[in-house]
Structures are given as C-alpha cells and as structure tokens.
Design an enzyme around this catalytic site. Structure first.
Site, PDB file in Angstrom:
ATOM      1  CG  HIS A  98     -15.686  60.259 -44.374  1.00  0.00           C
ATOM      2  ND1 HIS A  98     -14.817  61.226 -44.833  1.00  0.00           N
ATOM      3  CD2 HIS A  98     -16.453  59.933 -45.435  1.00  0.00           C
ATOM      4  CE1 HIS A  98     -15.039  61.471 -46.107  1.00  0.00           C
ATOM      5  NE2 HIS A  98     -16.053  60.704 -46.500  1.00  0.00           N
ATOM      6  CB  CYS A 114     -19.138  60.768 -47.604  1.00  0.00           C
ATOM      7  SG  CYS A 114     -19.125  59.048 -48.163  1.00  0.00           S
TER       8      CYS A 114
END
Length: 186
Positions: free
Chosen positions: A90, A98
C-alpha cells in the site's frame, strides 16, 4: 526483499512463461525484524510465496493490494491460534507488517496489477524474501542466526524457491507438505 527494502516488479508477455525485471522500487518503511510472520500483532512482514488476493482502490493507505497471508505454510508453521492477516502492499509509508510504498509508486504498481488481471492473469505472484538470498548474503545471515534452527530451516526452504525463480525466471509451481514445507515442482 525485506532487508534491502526493495520491491522488484517483474513482468512477462502474455504468450511467454518467462518473467523479466522491469524495475525496482524502494520500500519506504519496514517493521519487525528478519524472519517470517507467525502471529497477530508481531509487526513482522511475512516471508514466503503469496499472490494478490484483493484490489482496494478505497484504502486508508491511498491504494492497496492484498497479499494472501497467511498461506498454508504460515498456518502449518505457526504455534499461535491467530497468525494475523490483512497484509497489503500500500501507499502512505507507514507499516506494522505490510509493504508500504510511496503514493506515486503504489499508483504504478496498482495499475500494473489491474492491467495484468484485466488481461487474463488470474494469479499475480508476490514473493517476499528476508534478504537477497545469494550465497554470500545467505551465508552471512545464517551465521548471524545460527542459534535459531527454526528460522534457518525455513530460510533454507524458501531459498530453494528464490534460486528457482532467479535462475529460471518463471512463476513457481509448488505444494505445501504436512510439515508446512514448500515442495517445488521443477
């Protein structure tokens, strides 16, 4: 590639099985340490072989692409009830497990992934390695972590996949055995 904070974008032509490296982007933030993700809240970035399983154009982190964590290996190797989930590539340069990229870079990656899917690619692989697993690095990091046989066994297993991909430049074909080990079909 976690240690080097590099996100490699590999592409292939529709009628080809061989990938070529298009470009390498910087991963703008990391969390955790080297080693696989095994439980919710450990702040670890996973290591292993995944695919894109979610396209989120309305992400709180600009745009996001879901990674199929936990996979069968992760579920079999964890000792915890909850291995975690919701791992994404992202934007926004923040992370607790992440793979964050800048907003401009995630736009490019997202468009490539959408184009691949729209042109018939049903599986978009994502391979996450702890470090560049060439012989020199591999020897260095296995020496550093020599007191952790569990991580060394896991790294030896994913190095097989690393070597296969980088030598053949083809999508990996594998199964997972009862012990959680990747078994690569050559």
């Amino acid at each position: 590639i976690k240690k080097e904070k590099e996100f490699e974008l590999w592409i292939k032509q529709r009628r080809s099985n061989e990938y070529s490296l298009l470009t390498t982007y910087p991963i703008c933030a990391t969390s955790g340490s080297l080693g696989p993700k095994r439980k919710q809240g450990d702040r670890q970035i996973p290591e292993g072989f995944y695919n894109i399983n979610d396209f989120n154009p309305n992400s709180n982190f600009h745009l996001s692409l879901g990674i199929s964590y936990p996979n069968r290996t992760d579920r079999r190797l964890t000792k915890f009830n909850d291995p975690g989930g919701s791992i994404y590539i992202h934007g926004s340069c923040v992370t607790i497990g992440c793979l964050p990229l800048t907003n401009d870079i995630i736009k490019e990656i997202y468009i490539f992934a959408v184009e691949a899917r729209n042109n018939g690619q049903t599986n978009i692989p994502v391979y996450i390695f702890p470090f560049r697993m060439d012989e020199e690095n591999y020897n260095t990091y296995t020496e550093i972590h020599k007191e952790n046989p569990e991580i060394l066994g896991f790294w030896a297993n994913i190095k097989e996949g690393y070597d296969l991909f980088y030598s053949g430049r083809r999508e990996l074909n594998y199964n997972v055995n009862r012990q959680g080990k990747y078994i690569f079909n050559r």
